[in-house]
Scaffold this active site. Structure first.
Site, PDB file in Angstrom:
ATOM      1  N   ARG A  27      -8.368  23.752   3.453  1.00  0.00           N
ATOM      2  CA  ARG A  27      -7.538  22.552   3.415  1.00  0.00           C
ATOM      3  C   ARG A  27      -7.116  22.248   4.852  1.00  0.00           C
ATOM      4  NH1 ARG A  27      -5.931  17.918   3.763  1.00  0.00           N
ATOM      5  NH2 ARG A  27      -4.336  17.043   2.405  1.00  0.00           N
ATOM      6  N   TYR A  83       4.543  17.069   0.345  1.00  0.00           N
ATOM      7  CA  TYR A  83       4.800  18.378  -0.266  1.00  0.00           C
ATOM      8  C   TYR A  83       6.219  18.513  -0.810  1.00  0.00           C
ATOM      9  CZ  TYR A  83       0.334  19.443   1.792  1.00  0.00           C
ATOM     10  OH  TYR A  83      -0.984  19.407   2.132  1.00  0.00           O
ATOM     11  N   HIS A  90     -11.298   6.180   4.856  1.00  0.00           N
ATOM     12  CA  HIS A  90     -10.981   4.753   4.925  1.00  0.00           C
ATOM     13  C   HIS A  90     -12.160   3.903   5.373  1.00  0.00           C
ATOM     14  CE1 HIS A  90      -6.892   6.511   5.200  1.00  0.00           C
ATOM     15  NE2 HIS A  90      -6.715   5.582   4.286  1.00  0.00           N
ATOM     16  N   HIS A 134       0.821  -1.218   0.000  1.00  0.00           N
ATOM     17  CA  HIS A 134       0.000   0.000   0.000  1.00  0.00           C
ATOM     18  C   HIS A 134       0.849   1.259   0.000  1.00  0.00           C
ATOM     19  CE1 HIS A 134      -3.921   1.874   0.918  1.00  0.00           C
ATOM     20  NE2 HIS A 134      -3.209   2.799   1.512  1.00  0.00           N
ATOM     21  N   CYS A 136      -2.883  25.710  -2.644  1.00  0.00           N
ATOM     22  CA  CYS A 136      -2.453  24.389  -2.212  1.00  0.00           C
ATOM     23  C   CYS A 136      -1.539  23.778  -3.280  1.00  0.00           C
ATOM     24  CB  CYS A 136      -3.664  23.492  -1.989  1.00  0.00           C
ATOM     25  SG  CYS A 136      -3.220  21.886  -1.323  1.00  0.00           S
TER      26      CYS A 136
HETATM   27  N1  MTE Z   1      -2.135  24.619   9.191  1.00  0.00           N
HETATM   28  C1  MTE Z   1      -2.557  23.752  10.128  1.00  0.00           C
HETATM   29  N2  MTE Z   1      -2.330  24.030  11.413  1.00  0.00           N
HETATM   30  N3  MTE Z   1      -3.180  22.587   9.779  1.00  0.00           N
HETATM   31  C2  MTE Z   1      -3.412  22.270   8.461  1.00  0.00           C
HETATM   32  O1  MTE Z   1      -4.001  21.226   8.175  1.00  0.00           O
HETATM   33  N4  MTE Z   1      -3.089  22.935   6.104  1.00  0.00           N
HETATM   34  C3  MTE Z   1      -2.136  23.638   5.238  1.00  0.00           C
HETATM   35  C4  MTE Z   1      -2.057  25.110   5.585  1.00  0.00           C
HETATM   36  N5  MTE Z   1      -1.925  25.300   6.996  1.00  0.00           N
HETATM   37  C5  MTE Z   1      -2.966  23.186   7.455  1.00  0.00           C
HETATM   38  C6  MTE Z   1      -2.345  24.379   7.883  1.00  0.00           C
HETATM   39  C7  MTE Z   1      -2.390  23.503   3.813  1.00  0.00           C
HETATM   40  S1  MTE Z   1      -1.838  22.087   3.061  1.00  0.00           S
HETATM   41  C8  MTE Z   1      -2.931  24.521   3.073  1.00  0.00           C
HETATM   42  S2  MTE Z   1      -3.075  24.396   1.392  1.00  0.00           S
HETATM   43  C9  MTE Z   1      -3.412  25.752   3.711  1.00  0.00           C
HETATM   44  O2  MTE Z   1      -3.250  25.743   5.120  1.00  0.00           O
HETATM   45  C10 MTE Z   1      -4.878  25.959   3.421  1.00  0.00           C
HETATM   46  O3  MTE Z   1      -5.347  27.148   3.985  1.00  0.00           O
HETATM   47  P1  MTE Z   1      -6.891  27.487   4.001  1.00  0.00           P
HETATM   48  O4  MTE Z   1      -7.634  26.314   4.573  1.00  0.00           O
HETATM   49  O5  MTE Z   1      -7.031  28.726   4.807  1.00  0.00           O
HETATM   50  O6  MTE Z   1      -7.282  27.707   2.562  1.00  0.00           O
HETATM   51 MO    MO Z   2      -2.183  22.221   0.785  1.00  0.00          MO
END
Ligand code: MTE
Ligand code: MO
Length: 471
Positions: A138, A322, A64, A40, A185
């Protein structure tokens, strides 16, 4: 529960030691998932549950919990827990997402728990500033509940045993700094790359992006006040930790290079306002880092801690996610330590209206589409041109850049909205509109996804292609 497999032994599927089997439980069943984990992709996530029940994890990653997965799991059952053992504290386990905030019905969820949703594309390009309630979300984890009265931000300078604690009021005493910046993102437009060959990740369309005005305090001011000398060569990274956490207690985290954090022109802020209102809960209330020009993942929401360090954040999202890879790298060969973490994003554009297969009117031999799309580049670069073609690149038409911030590179943080009036040869009914942008470094977009395909489906910036019908 006699086997308790420490997660660290199984960091990657390649490293699995065959004689140490991995067991999990689900309800009363006991399952040996060793072979499954080897097969996986992303097996390291499942290993969070090694030696214990998968249920708390499935509450967190609800995708899941579906019949297909349960069926797969059933095939791996090796026994049952005793009645006594299976009656453990499940009753007390509540849905960790139950205190998530309400959301605007128009947001299209890519997943509900955690909540991930994008703006309908046609609404996205209607306004230069994306309204808070339409801004894509996100989240990796449940939205934390933070009391602004007791909130404290911790600032640590590594190696000194001094930590500074700042309340919201303390923070607001620093000079207020306002910027307008696009956040995107890394997985934006992933659904196009996955058509080339499947990738692992949320199936984002072109709207995992938004542009907002953010106000807060300069990170630079807070760091200097915490005793940081901006010329100190020792500091290489500034790490951020959210207060959102997974079942093992690990918080969301990321880091950015020190120069970006400390440079006045980097414009990194600890924001408490989004478009003139307190930051909404989904977007990081009460404090979120805004790192303009840099991938969304580093813009840490619900900020709990800042660490000035010689090292990058060791969080999963900085180290094992990422990152970009070669099209030939697969889940058997990938070594996350070999690619740098994404920071500045490459130039991108997208057509938001018309949508795929929409019927568009021809007038005077042209199709005219207002609010056609957006274009943006990372690193504070500005869009200097958007080219559009409807004949596979034989002829290109220069789009009108309708909405663009006046800021100059390398501090141009906002997207550009564009439109175009495109000549169409008479009698042609099916056309494909292609768009590509050029930024102030004269970087442009790759033609296809084929040669930028990568297993996580990030950096999806090939020409955007939308088939339409004319009338
Ligand atoms: N910060 C925290 N604490 N937790 C999260 O899940 N997601 C990140 C970022 N900061 C995230 C985070 C990701 S991958 C993205 S793309 C952006 O926040 C999304 O910001 P938004 O939800 O304000 O659009
Ligand atoms: Mo993201």
């Amino acid at each position: 529960q006699e086997k308790n497999c420490p997660i660290t032994h199984y960091r990657k599927s390649q490293n699995i030691v065959q004689d140490k089997r991995i067991w999990v439980t689900y309800k009363e069943g006991v399952y040996d998932i060793t072979d499954f984990v080897i097969e996986h992709p992303g097996g390291d996530q499942i290993l969070l549950a090694a030696g214990s029940s998968v249920e708390p994890f499935w509450m967190l990653y609800a995708v899941h919990n579906n019949p297909h997965v349960l069926q797969q799991l059933e095939a791996l059952r090796i026994g049952n827990l005793s009645k006594q053992d299976s009656q453990h504290s499940l009753e007390n386990m509540s849905d960790p997402y139950s205190s998530d905030p309400p959301r605007h019905a128009v947001l299209k969820p890519a997943s509900v728990k955690p909540f991930n949703a994008e703006t309908p594309p046609f609404l996205l390009v209607e306004q230069f500033i994306t309204p808070n309630e339409l801004f894509y979300v996100r989240n990796h984890l449940p939205v934390p509940q933070i009391d602004p009265e007791t909130y404290e931000l911790e600032v640590e300078v590594e190696g000194s045993n001094k930590t500074v604690l700042l309340t919201l009021d303390d923070l607001k005493k620093f000079p207020k700094h306002t910027i307008t910046a696009t956040i995107m993102c890394a997985g934006n437009r992933r659904s196009e790359m996955t058509k080339e060959k499947p990738v692992k990740g949320l199936n984002w369309g072109p709207a995992a992006v938004g542009n907002a005005t953010w106000a807060g305090v300069r990170l630079r001011d807070v760091l200097k006040k915490s005793g940081i000398n901006e010329d100190d060569k020792k500091w290489k990274h500034v790490q951020f930790e959210g207060v959102d956490f997974d079942p093992t207690g690990k918080t969301y985290g990321a880091s950015i290079p020190f120069w970006k954090a400390i440079d006045k022109r980097g414009d990194v802020i600890l924001a408490y306002e989004m478009n003139g209102s307190p930051i909404p809960r989904d977007h990081g209330f009460p404090i979120r880092v805004i790192v303009p020009g840099v991938v969304g993942a580093r813009n840490v929401k619900w900020l709990g801690k800042i660490t000035v360090s010689e090292n990058e954040s060791d969080s999963h999202w900085q180290q094992n996610d990422y990152k970009g890879f070669s099209p030939s790298t697969n889940w058997d060969t990938v070594d996350f330590s070999k690619s740098p973490a994404i920071q500045e994003l490459p130039v991108i554009s997208a057509i938001c209206t018309p949508s795929a297969n929409e019927v568009v009117k021809v007038q005077d031999g042209h199709i005219l589409v207002k609010d056609l799309g957006y274009a943006w580049s990372g690193g504070g670069q500005k869009i200097v041109r958007v080219d559009v073609t409807v004949d596979g690149g034989n002829t290109w038409h220069i789009a009108d850049l309708d909405c663009q911030d006046a800021a100059e590179p390398p501090q141009h943080w906002s997207w550009t909205l564009w439109s175009a009036r495109i000549p169409i040869r008479s009698g042609i009914r099916n056309v494909e509109i292609w768009a590509k942008a050029v930024d102030s470094c004269y970087n442009t977009q790759p033609e296809t996804f084929r040669n930028i395909w990568n297993l996580r489906g990030v950096l999806n910036n090939a020409y955007h292609r939308v088939p339409i019908k004319t009338q």
